[in-house]
Design an enzyme around this catalytic site. Structure first.
Site, PDB file in Angstrom:
ATOM      1  N   ARG A  93       0.687  -1.500   0.201  1.00 26.03           N
ATOM      2  CA  ARG A  93       0.508  -0.149  -0.045  1.00 26.03           C
ATOM      3  C   ARG A  93       0.662   0.885   0.039  1.00 26.03           C
ATOM      4  O   ARG A  93       1.751   1.454   0.603  1.00 26.03           O
ATOM      5  CB  ARG A  93      -0.978   0.236   1.287  1.00 26.03           C
ATOM      6  CG  ARG A  93      -0.086   0.084   2.416  1.00 26.03           C
ATOM      7  CD  ARG A  93      -1.150  -0.694   3.309  1.00 26.03           C
ATOM      8  NE  ARG A  93      -1.971  -1.564   3.117  1.00 26.03           N
ATOM      9  CZ  ARG A  93      -2.846  -2.600   4.091  1.00 26.03           C
ATOM     10  NH1 ARG A  93      -3.381  -1.824   5.011  1.00 26.03           N
ATOM     11  NH2 ARG A  93      -3.254  -3.851   3.361  1.00 26.03           N
ATOM     12  N   ASP A  96      -0.652   3.541   4.394  1.00 23.15           N
ATOM     13  CA  ASP A  96      -1.689   3.400   5.778  1.00 23.15           C
ATOM     14  C   ASP A  96      -1.341   3.413   7.026  1.00 23.15           C
ATOM     15  O   ASP A  96      -0.339   4.281   7.680  1.00 23.15           O
ATOM     16  CB  ASP A  96      -0.928   1.435   5.966  1.00 23.15           C
ATOM     17  CG  ASP A  96      -1.932   0.219   6.489  1.00 23.15           C
ATOM     18  OD1 ASP A  96      -2.988   0.937   7.165  1.00 23.15           O
ATOM     19  OD2 ASP A  96      -1.965  -0.083   7.361  1.00 23.15           O
TER      20      ASP A  96
END
Ligand SMILES: Nc1ncnc2c1ncn2[C@@H]1O[C@H](COP(=O)(O)OP(=O)(O)OP(=O)(O)O)[C@@H](O)[C@H]1O
Ligand SMILES: Nc1nc2c(c(=O)[nH]1)N=C(CO)CN2
Length: 162
Positions: A93, A96
């Site tokens: 990602r 986060d």
């Protein structure tokens, strides 16, 4: 509302992670109801979960006048702003943001669990948090962060020299 002290974890392993994390902190600090009081060093950490690139992780201490659910929404909005696309569980990602501790609140709703349920087993959270809040007592285990980090396997967590 009275101001509350919170701890959050930041992580990124896609894109220009360090730039993303620094701008996320600046964005948090500009958000109404949130003041960033301090943040840890940056740590390069081995990924937990499926095979993926190393992460950069850090923690920050916030002073907020937002309720817990409002703060969670603000964190989710900032994740979206940085192009977070939700894919596989524990997968890579761009950003986060996890809410770790909100004062000494213990809470479980369908959208928010406090303290963050996996923080006590994650060296990539405990090592940076111990740097900025060693004396904060986890309201469920009743151990200070400095004690919790001693029982964690910190071998995959390295402070970045910039
Ligand atoms: N303390 C918390 N901090 C952040 N999200 C939380 C918390 N408690 C519950 N959640 C919920 O978890 C949902 C999923 O979060 P997310 O996709 O970031 O999980 P993850 O990062 O893949 O895994 P993990 O929760 O193990 O870090 C969020 O949308 C939020 O509603
Ligand atoms: N080292 C490290 N591993 C992870 C991380 C993270 O921030 N750091 N976040 C994940 C998804 O929550 C899954 N695995």
């Amino acid at each position: 509302m009275k101001s509350r002290k919170c701890a959050i974890a930041l992580g990124s392993n896609l894109g220009d992670s360090l730039t993303i994390l620094k701008s996320a902190i600046a964005t948090l600090n500009k958000t109404p109801g949130i003041a960033v009081k301090s943040h840890s060093s940056w740590y390069q950490t081995a990924p937990i979960g499926p095979p993926q690139p190393d992460y950069i992780n850090a923690c920050a201490i916030l002073e907020v006048t937002l309720e817990p659910e409002q703060l969670l929404l603000a964190l989710l909005e900032i994740e979206i702003k940085f192009n977070r696309i939700r894919q596989e569980k524990w997968g890579p990602r761009t950003l986060d943001l996890d809410l770790l501790l909100y004062d000494n609140l213990v809470l479980e709703t369908s959208t928010l669990t406090l303290p963050h349920p996996r923080m006590t087993e994650r060296a990539f959270v405990l090592v940076p948090l111990a740097e900025i809040a060693p004396g904060w007592v986890h309201p469920v285990t009743e151990s200070a962060i400095a004690q919790l980090v001693q029982t964690a396997d910190c071998s995959g967590v390295q402070k970045m020299i910039l």
